[in-house]
Design a protein around this motif. Structure first.
Motif, PDB file in Angstrom:
ATOM      1  N   PHE A 125     -21.021 -11.273  51.711  1.00 52.21           N
ATOM      2  CA  PHE A 125     -21.298 -12.392  50.809  1.00 52.21           C
ATOM      3  C   PHE A 125     -22.609 -12.194  50.057  1.00 52.21           C
ATOM      4  O   PHE A 125     -22.716 -12.513  48.879  1.00 52.21           O
ATOM      5  N   LYS A 126     -23.614 -11.672  50.744  1.00 51.92           N
ATOM      6  CA  LYS A 126     -24.919 -11.502  50.105  1.00 51.92           C
ATOM      7  C   LYS A 126     -24.824 -10.594  48.882  1.00 51.92           C
ATOM      8  O   LYS A 126     -25.408 -10.875  47.833  1.00 51.92           O
ATOM      9  N   SER A 127     -24.078  -9.490  49.005  1.00 53.25           N
ATOM     10  CA  SER A 127     -23.981  -8.565  47.872  1.00 53.25           C
ATOM     11  C   SER A 127     -23.270  -9.217  46.691  1.00 53.25           C
ATOM     12  O   SER A 127     -23.650  -9.022  45.532  1.00 53.25           O
TER      13      SER A 127
ATOM     14  N   TYR B 151     -23.515 -11.378  41.294  1.00 48.67           N
ATOM     15  CA  TYR B 151     -22.954 -12.304  40.312  1.00 48.67           C
ATOM     16  C   TYR B 151     -23.703 -13.643  40.223  1.00 48.67           C
ATOM     17  O   TYR B 151     -23.377 -14.463  39.363  1.00 48.67           O
ATOM     18  N   GLY B 152     -24.681 -13.860  41.088  1.00 45.43           N
ATOM     19  CA  GLY B 152     -25.487 -15.072  40.978  1.00 45.43           C
ATOM     20  C   GLY B 152     -25.072 -16.155  41.971  1.00 45.43           C
ATOM     21  O   GLY B 152     -23.986 -16.125  42.550  1.00 45.43           O
TER      22      GLY B 152
ATOM     23  N   GLN C 200     -13.367 -16.460  38.014  1.00 46.07           N
ATOM     24  CA  GLN C 200     -13.869 -16.181  36.665  1.00 46.07           C
ATOM     25  C   GLN C 200     -13.465 -14.777  36.203  1.00 46.07           C
ATOM     26  O   GLN C 200     -14.276 -13.997  35.703  1.00 46.07           O
ATOM     27  N   ASP C 201     -12.188 -14.448  36.444  1.00 44.70           N
ATOM     28  CA  ASP C 201     -11.613 -13.149  36.050  1.00 44.70           C
ATOM     29  C   ASP C 201     -12.256 -11.977  36.771  1.00 44.70           C
ATOM     30  O   ASP C 201     -12.156 -10.824  36.322  1.00 44.70           O
ATOM     31  N   ILE C 202     -12.930 -12.229  37.897  1.00 42.06           N
ATOM     32  CA  ILE C 202     -13.543 -11.170  38.687  1.00 42.06           C
ATOM     33  C   ILE C 202     -12.912 -11.203  40.075  1.00 42.06           C
ATOM     34  O   ILE C 202     -12.806 -12.246  40.692  1.00 42.06           O
ATOM     35  N   VAL C 203     -12.473 -10.040  40.561  1.00 43.86           N
ATOM     36  CA  VAL C 203     -11.881  -9.930  41.884  1.00 43.86           C
ATOM     37  C   VAL C 203     -12.955  -9.460  42.860  1.00 43.86           C
ATOM     38  O   VAL C 203     -13.610  -8.450  42.642  1.00 43.86           O
ATOM     39  N   VAL C 204     -13.174 -10.226  43.908  1.00 48.18           N
ATOM     40  CA  VAL C 204     -14.171  -9.866  44.916  1.00 48.18           C
ATOM     41  C   VAL C 204     -13.529  -9.924  46.296  1.00 48.18           C
ATOM     42  O   VAL C 204     -12.525 -10.601  46.510  1.00 48.18           O
ATOM     43  N   ASP C 205     -14.134  -9.167  47.223  1.00 45.74           N
ATOM     44  CA  ASP C 205     -13.672  -9.133  48.599  1.00 45.74           C
ATOM     45  C   ASP C 205     -14.823  -9.488  49.524  1.00 45.74           C
ATOM     46  O   ASP C 205     -15.952  -9.034  49.322  1.00 45.74           O
ATOM     47  N   VAL C 206     -14.534 -10.299  50.537  1.00 48.35           N
ATOM     48  CA  VAL C 206     -15.484 -10.531  51.622  1.00 48.35           C
ATOM     49  C   VAL C 206     -14.726 -10.443  52.933  1.00 48.35           C
ATOM     50  O   VAL C 206     -13.497 -10.619  52.981  1.00 48.35           O
TER      51      VAL C 206
END
Length: 504
Positions: free
Chosen positions: A377-379, A384-385, A449-455
């Motif tokens: 999560f930190k990264s 991305y803010g 927001q059209d960004i794919v992230v993994d946690v």
């Protein structure tokens, strides 16, 4: 009755001499009481806002204390990797500043960081209980503060890093307990202050009713003597800052003031000859006001029996209490729910855990307590803010809430840490399947927001009554198990003990 008659006769005698003065006095007193009630509402709103900031900051202090401990451990683990070490050192410095500024602001007053990293002004805590907690926290913080400041200034110092880690391990639990106690005390003080202000509001309301009763007596006396006084009374009623309706013996409205018309949405003329039930309704033992199109609102009601044209009538004084009720609900929401995810916060989680433990013990059932810390999560937050990170936390909360059963509880206790209560767990296999389902839901990719992230997630599980039977022991075991999962560097589940079913 003799006392009432005496007061009535005295007012009648005084009315003959000073009728106009009494009218002016009644209007002035009503305006004064209305101003007092409005001032108390404004003051209550201001205090709720200030106390909400302090409650959020004290809750954040616990998260910052845990983050410092984790960062020190990660620095020790990556001492050979200069770039990674310096990144964690920078995070340690930022966390240290936030914790230091906030603790100092609680002690002496001053500026600290808000959740959006803006500087905000915080007044010092003044009650004896909160001052004692802050003084204890300063004493516990002092040795850790010294070591961390030295470490930030020297960068690579393995001995100093080890010393800082040792101090952090010793002081972290004490700081966590003190910050949690501070949060509970602030919530308690907020509730007590709101009750005190509502008490004074009640006094102002009572005085207004007494004043109104006097005005009604004068109204009845003046009606008997001259018809033209009706215009004067109407003028008084229309100047009063509360709704007033006069109802005859059949339940029909024979008079209503402007405030009542504005509250209900009807005109004064429309209200005449309508039944009282179009404005007031009883529901589940309480009286509510009704607006023209059926909307119901909370109200305070005072009822007085009078005689109008030698016929019995009833005067209803109606005060719209919707704002006060909404403020009470807002206070409860602030005190018991996390504002970002709308999940139960630490205080409500502990209340529910205590209740569920009693139910499980009485019914001979098992339950599981989960500590969850997000991996990566930190990264995401750094890249991305914070606003993006807040959206991600909201999505994670929704997935967990949708994955568990209605009887289970999901709570956010700060930062990227969550806790769960799984009730009525039949055996180890069922518990493991539920926890794996939660982990799988968390680890699925997120489109924001059209960004794919993994946690990922590190999960610690403690079970009642197999692992422990006391609330504090269960929480401690689940927390330690979570840190074992965290130490592996991967998304995994760690049970607090070797609890297994006979078939496993």
């Amino acid at each position: 009755m003799s006392m009432y008659s005496g007061i009535k006769n005295s007012l009648a005698s005084f009315s003959k001499k000073e009728g106009s003065s009494l009218t002016v006095l009644a209007i002035v007193l009503f305006l004064l009481f209305d101003f007092i009630a409005l001032s108390l509402n404004v003051w209550l709103s201001y205090r709720i806002e200030q106390q909400a900031i302090n409650i959020n900051l004290s809750g954040r202090q616990r998260m910052l204390s845990q983050r410092m401990v984790k960062t020190l451990l990660l620095m020790d683990k990556n001492i050979q990797n200069e770039q990674v070490y310096l990144e964690y050192l920078e995070e340690l410095s930022s966390t240290f500043d936030r914790f230091e500024y906030t603790l100092d602001a609680f002690h002496r007053g001053g500026r600290t960081f808000s959740a959006e990293s803006d500087m905000i002004e915080v007044a010092p805590l003044t009650s004896e209980a909160t001052r004692e907690i802050i003084n204890q926290a300063l004493r516990e913080w002092a040795p850790l503060r010294q070591k961390v400041r030295q470490l930030i200034g020297r960068e690579f110092d393995m001995l100093l890093l080890q010393q800082a880690n040792d101090v952090a391990q010793r002081k972290n639990l004490a700081l966590l307990a003190l910050m949690n106690a501070l949060t509970v005390e602030l919530e308690h003080e907020t509730q007590e202050e709101a009750q005190r202000i509502r008490f004074f509001q009640g006094i102002a309301f009572l005085l207004a009713l007494v004043n109104f009763s006097v005005a009604i007596i004068l109204y009845r006396l003046r009606v008997r003597k001259a018809h033209h006084t009706l215009d004067l009374v109407d003028n008084i009623m229309n100047r009063i800052a509360t709704g007033i309706i006069v109802v005859d013996a059949s339940g029909s409205i024979v008079r209503a003031n402007k405030v009542m018309a504005e509250m209900s949405g009807f005109s004064q003329q429309e209200l005449l000859n309508k039944k009282k039930s179009v404005l007031l309704v009883d529901y589940e033992g309480k009286t509510y006001g009704l607006r023209k199109y059926g909307e119901r609102y909370h109200c305070k009601l005072e009822v007085s029996k009078v005689t109008l044209n030698n016929k019995p009538a009833t005067v209803y004084t109606v005060i719209d209490d919707s704002v006060s009720v909404a403020q009470q609900q807002e206070l409860a929401q602030l005190a018991y729910h996390d504002q970002l995810t709308d999940l139960p916060n630490r205080h409500l989680f502990k209340d529910r855990l205590d209740l569920e433990l009693k139910h499980a013990s009485r019914r001979g059932e098992k339950l599981a307590v989960l500590f969850i810390d997000l991996n990566g999560f930190k990264s995401v937050n750094d890249q991305y803010g914070h606003k993006f990170g807040d959206l991600l936390l909201g999505r994670v909360a929704v997935r967990m809430r949708d994955t568990v059963r209605e009887s289970d509880t999901v709570a956010r206790i700060g930062g990227d840490e969550f806790t769960l209560i799984l009730t009525d767990v039949a055996n180890y296999q069922q518990c493991k399947a539920l926890v794996e389902k939660i982990l799988a839901a968390i680890c699925k990719p997120y489109l924001i927001q059209d960004i794919v992230v993994d946690v990922g997630a590190s999960i610690g599980v403690a079970c009642f009554p197999d692992d422990a039977q006391e609330e504090a022991d269960l929480l401690s075991l689940a927390d330690k198990a979570m840190y074992q999962s965290k130490a592996s560097g991967e998304s995994r589940i760690t049970f607090a003990s070797a609890w297994r079913s006979p078939d496993d």
